[in-house]
Design a protein around this motif. Structure first.
Motif, mmCIF file in Angstrom:
data_model
loop_
_atom_site.group_PDB
_atom_site.id
_atom_site.type_symbol
_atom_site.label_atom_id
_atom_site.label_comp_id
_atom_site.label_asym_id
_atom_site.label_seq_id
_atom_site.Cartn_x
_atom_site.Cartn_y
_atom_site.Cartn_z
ATOM 1 N N GLY A 1 -75.728 -68.551 65.847
ATOM 2 C CA GLY A 1 -75.971 -67.260 65.570
ATOM 3 C C GLY A 1 -75.174 -65.997 65.585
ATOM 4 O O GLY A 1 -75.339 -64.993 65.852
ATOM 5 N N ARG A 2 -73.888 -66.440 65.681
ATOM 6 C CA ARG A 2 -72.574 -65.495 66.070
ATOM 7 C C ARG A 2 -71.960 -65.487 64.569
ATOM 8 O O ARG A 2 -71.761 -66.080 63.907
ATOM 9 N N PRO A 3 -71.637 -64.128 64.349
ATOM 10 C CA PRO A 3 -71.243 -63.838 62.961
ATOM 11 C C PRO A 3 -70.072 -64.467 62.537
ATOM 12 O O PRO A 3 -68.989 -64.500 63.086
ATOM 13 N N VAL A 4 -69.884 -64.928 61.165
ATOM 14 C CA VAL A 4 -68.713 -65.225 60.536
ATOM 15 C C VAL A 4 -68.972 -65.043 59.063
ATOM 16 O O VAL A 4 -70.110 -64.711 58.429
ATOM 17 N N LEU A 5 -67.702 -64.605 58.382
ATOM 18 C CA LEU A 5 -67.723 -63.762 57.204
ATOM 19 C C LEU A 5 -66.527 -64.463 56.561
ATOM 20 O O LEU A 5 -65.398 -64.441 56.959
ATOM 21 N N GLY A 6 -67.040 -65.091 55.317
ATOM 22 C CA GLY A 6 -65.929 -65.834 54.413
ATOM 23 C C GLY A 6 -65.656 -65.100 53.352
ATOM 24 O O GLY A 6 -66.415 -64.763 52.462
ATOM 25 N N ILE A 7 -64.470 -64.843 52.702
ATOM 26 C CA ILE A 7 -64.104 -63.981 51.554
ATOM 27 C C ILE A 7 -63.278 -64.992 50.737
ATOM 28 O O ILE A 7 -62.337 -65.425 51.124
ATOM 29 N N ARG B 1 -73.325 -50.454 57.455
ATOM 30 C CA ARG B 1 -74.386 -51.373 57.676
ATOM 31 C C ARG B 1 -74.105 -52.871 58.047
ATOM 32 O O ARG B 1 -74.964 -53.520 58.995
ATOM 33 N N PHE B 2 -73.117 -53.425 57.466
ATOM 34 C CA PHE B 2 -72.699 -54.687 57.820
ATOM 35 C C PHE B 2 -72.030 -54.739 59.255
ATOM 36 O O PHE B 2 -72.812 -55.627 60.185
ATOM 37 N N LEU B 3 -71.437 -53.689 59.872
ATOM 38 C CA LEU B 3 -70.846 -53.728 61.204
ATOM 39 C C LEU B 3 -72.212 -53.727 62.055
ATOM 40 O O LEU B 3 -72.120 -54.256 63.260
ATOM 41 N N THR B 4 -73.026 -52.758 61.739
ATOM 42 C CA THR B 4 -74.438 -52.712 62.701
ATOM 43 C C THR B 4 -75.073 -53.963 62.608
ATOM 44 O O THR B 4 -75.649 -54.483 63.815
ATOM 45 N N GLU B 5 -75.290 -54.789 61.556
ATOM 46 C CA GLU B 5 -75.606 -55.941 61.590
ATOM 47 C C GLU B 5 -74.871 -57.019 62.698
ATOM 48 O O GLU B 5 -75.645 -57.730 63.318
ATOM 49 N N VAL B 6 -73.468 -56.975 62.484
ATOM 50 C CA VAL B 6 -72.716 -57.749 63.057
ATOM 51 C C VAL B 6 -72.955 -57.193 64.719
ATOM 52 O O VAL B 6 -73.125 -58.287 65.713
ATOM 53 N N ALA B 7 -72.825 -56.015 65.074
ATOM 54 C CA ALA B 7 -73.317 -55.814 66.490
ATOM 55 C C ALA B 7 -74.489 -56.010 67.087
ATOM 56 O O ALA B 7 -74.610 -56.619 68.202
ATOM 57 N N ARG C 1 -73.595 -56.401 71.038
ATOM 58 C CA ARG C 1 -72.736 -55.381 71.108
ATOM 59 C C ARG C 1 -73.658 -53.844 71.189
ATOM 60 O O ARG C 1 -74.011 -53.765 70.036
ATOM 61 N N ARG C 2 -73.025 -53.034 71.829
ATOM 62 C CA ARG C 2 -73.745 -51.545 71.976
ATOM 63 C C ARG C 2 -72.627 -50.680 71.316
ATOM 64 O O ARG C 2 -72.049 -49.912 71.567
ATOM 65 N N PHE C 3 -72.093 -51.317 69.785
ATOM 66 C CA PHE C 3 -71.310 -50.669 68.943
ATOM 67 C C PHE C 3 -72.061 -50.053 67.969
ATOM 68 O O PHE C 3 -72.874 -50.336 67.447
ATOM 69 N N VAL C 4 -71.412 -48.616 67.775
ATOM 70 C CA VAL C 4 -72.087 -47.878 66.649
ATOM 71 C C VAL C 4 -71.162 -47.264 65.637
ATOM 72 O O VAL C 4 -70.261 -46.922 66.070
ATOM 73 N N PRO C 5 -71.078 -47.907 64.307
ATOM 74 C CA PRO C 5 -70.296 -47.297 63.337
ATOM 75 C C PRO C 5 -70.164 -45.762 63.295
ATOM 76 O O PRO C 5 -71.288 -45.171 63.425
ATOM 77 N N ALA C 6 -68.802 -45.290 63.114
ATOM 78 C CA ALA C 6 -68.727 -43.934 63.107
ATOM 79 C C ALA C 6 -69.476 -43.524 61.812
ATOM 80 O O ALA C 6 -69.236 -44.146 60.638
ATOM 81 N N PRO C 7 -70.112 -42.309 61.792
ATOM 82 C CA PRO C 7 -71.004 -41.959 60.607
ATOM 83 C C PRO C 7 -69.791 -41.524 59.466
ATOM 84 O O PRO C 7 -70.577 -41.473 58.177
ATOM 85 N N ASP D 1 -66.427 -60.968 68.201
ATOM 86 C CA ASP D 1 -68.124 -60.738 67.546
ATOM 87 C C ASP D 1 -68.015 -61.021 66.253
ATOM 88 O O ASP D 1 -69.332 -61.427 65.628
ATOM 89 N N LEU D 2 -67.004 -60.984 65.504
ATOM 90 C CA LEU D 2 -67.157 -61.419 64.079
ATOM 91 C C LEU D 2 -65.890 -62.220 64.053
ATOM 92 O O LEU D 2 -64.706 -61.703 64.001
ATOM 93 N N VAL D 3 -65.944 -63.306 63.043
ATOM 94 C CA VAL D 3 -64.796 -63.988 62.582
ATOM 95 C C VAL D 3 -64.694 -64.196 61.065
ATOM 96 O O VAL D 3 -65.849 -64.294 60.449
#
Length: 502
Positions: free
Chosen positions: A334-340, A436-442, A447-453, A301-303
């Motif tokens: 339109g599938r998420p990629v993050l470069g650091i 917030r970032f993981l919400t954007e990725v989901a 994906r029906r993914f919800v970050p733990a609050p 879901d994220l690379v």
């Protein structure tokens, strides 16, 4: 209390970093003012102190265990591998050049020893105790004359030495005996005894061997530490990290939403600061794995393309393995990629490098509107900013200077569609931003993914450090360790032949 201790090891990865951190946390709990110290570290995982100095992440973690602010004094020499035979030398937090192993050991050691001894003396004047970590093994007799991190610093400081052995590998008794016997008489005088690490089973079955070891060496064992799963401390690394099949799964809690989120991290050559993804792995329902094949990106879901000490080399590696094409397809879909950091640089359009690889002009992957020029001056910074409406803290360690010519601003980098890039390490440790970032990725991944609050990465890290303190407090002879730190090595310990010449 006033004094110190050197934690040496029979091998690399024997557990020196863990034991050093554990002793620091245990002493801090007792109200002792304590600091970690490693004269020379070889690692691609580094950190930037508040004064803008680069040190090993292991020493930054140990400083946190000691509840003190990390500084360059705690790791005056850092070696960052850049190839099979050379490393960048970072002295007192600043790079001073590239050097081969032969060149490094060929004539600068006395000046370096003077520097590290000066740092250690300054720490001893500031803290009640200094817990030093060795490197590799003190019995590397081919390097003893130029040693500044094991018995060299122990001799200079007159510190007692405890040798840690990993019993999980087997042969720990031979390793303890052989390590001691290969040292010179003057070095053996400082070896107080041993600490067994990663033991599984009934300690009573081990005790006859410990008694025999004491009879053979005249030195006692200061504790048997059990094998402990889930120690997520910051790691050192070697020249190459082989992580095929390695998985870091969240064990904190089950997913909050209906789906898990799968993160694939490209295991690029000379990967640096791969600890950036630890904050993702700490999230309930996020599964992180390191990959090196294009097909392993298919269900991600994220690379993440992480940092590297070899940006141009990593770029070639991505192309050779088909990962570059897979990343391009993801961006188009339109599938998420993050470069650091270095991973951000390879996603750009163009790289001009006459510093790190000296490759000159190289075409990037073209996924972000960024042009990168390598500068001889290294950027070392602790930026604070905002992204996705949340406050973010990070740190920067890079020679590449990015010129962003388009896209949406993102942590001094940019975003185009679902491709994100930044030079900021550590940004994912900012809890609200990570959620917030993981919400954007989901959302982008469907994906029906919800970050733990309420996941707090800082709190989880504190729990890990407390676990290390517990290992020492519950399984080591802490009274005896206190005696060593305060009074030094017991006198009259026997010499074990054959010793190496001093």
């Amino acid at each position: 209390m006033s004094g110190g201790l050197l934690v040496a090891g029979t091998t690399s990865d024997a557990g020196k970093s863990v034991v050093t951190a554990g002793i620091c946390r245990w002493l801090s709990r007792k109200g002792v003012s304590v600091a970690p110290f490693k004269a020379q570290n070889m690692s691609l995982n580094s950190f930037v102190t508040r004064e803008g100095a680069e040190i090993g992440r292991a020493q930054a973690m140990q400083a946190q265990a000691a509840r003190v602010e990390p500084s360059a004094l705690m790791n005056p020499v850092l070696l960052k591998p850049g190839g099979e035979k050379s490393s960048q030398v970072v002295l007192m937090g600043k790079p001073v050049g590239e050097m081969s192993a032969r060149g490094y050991h060929g004539g600068r050691q006395q000046a370096l020893l003077d520097t590290v001894v000066g740092c250690l003396q300054e720490l001893r004047g500031t803290y009640d105790a200094v817990i030093c970590e060795g490197a590799g093994s003190p019995a590397e007799i081919n390097l003893r004359r130029t040693d500044i991190v094991n018995m060299g610093i122990a001799r200079a400081a007159r510190f007692p030495v405890v040798v840690v052995g990993d019993i999980d590998r087997g042969g720990v008794f031979a390793s303890f005996f052989g390590t001691t016997a290969l040292l010179s008489a003057a070095d053996q005088e400082l070896v107080a005894g041993y600490l067994v690490n990663k033991f599984r089973g009934d300690v009573s079955l081990l005790e006859p061997g410990l008694d025999m070891l004491h009879g053979l060496t005249g030195r006692r064992t200061y504790g048997v530490l059990p094998f402990q799963h889930g120690l997520g401390i910051d790691e050192e690394d070697g020249l190459r990290v082989s992580l095929r099949g390695a998985v870091r799964e969240s064990v904190v809690a089950p997913p909050v939403g209906d789906d898990v989120l799968r993160v694939a991290v490209c295991a690029v050559p000379l990967m640096s600061n791969f600890t950036d993804v630890d904050a993702l792995a700490a999230e309930p329902g996020v599964v992180v794995r390191f990959v090196d094949r294009a097909e392993e990106l298919a269900d991600a879901d994220l690379v993440v393309v992480p940092g590297t000490r070899g940006t141009v080399r990593a770029l070639a590696w991505l192309r050779e393995r088909g990962l570059a094409d897979a990343l391009a397809r993801r961006a188009a879909e339109g599938r998420p990629v993050l470069g650091i950091c270095g991973g951000f640089q390879v996603l750009g359009e163009h790289i001009e490098d006459e510093v790190e690889s000296r490759a000159g002009s190289v075409a990037g992957l073209g996924l972000l509107p960024v042009r990168v020029r390598f500068d001889r001056e290294k950027t070392l910074a602790r930026p604070v900013g905002e992204a996705l409406g949340e406050r973010v803290e990070g740190y920067e360690i890079h020679h590449g200077v990015a010129e962003v010519v388009g896209g949406e601003a993102f942590l001094d980098g940019c975003r185009v569609g679902e491709v994100w890039g930044t030079h900021w390490h550590g940004s994912l440790e900012s809890d609200a931003f990570r959620r917030r970032f993981l919400t954007e990725v989901a959302r982008a991944a469907g994906r029906r993914f919800v970050p733990a609050p309420d996941t707090s990465f800082a709190a989880l890290r504190e729990d890990q450090l407390d676990l290390l303190g517990d290992l020492i407090e519950e399984h080591a002879d802490t009274d005896a360790l206190l005696g060593l730190i305060e009074n030094g090595t017991p006198t009259g310990l026997p010499f074990i032949a054959p010793g190496a010449p001093s």
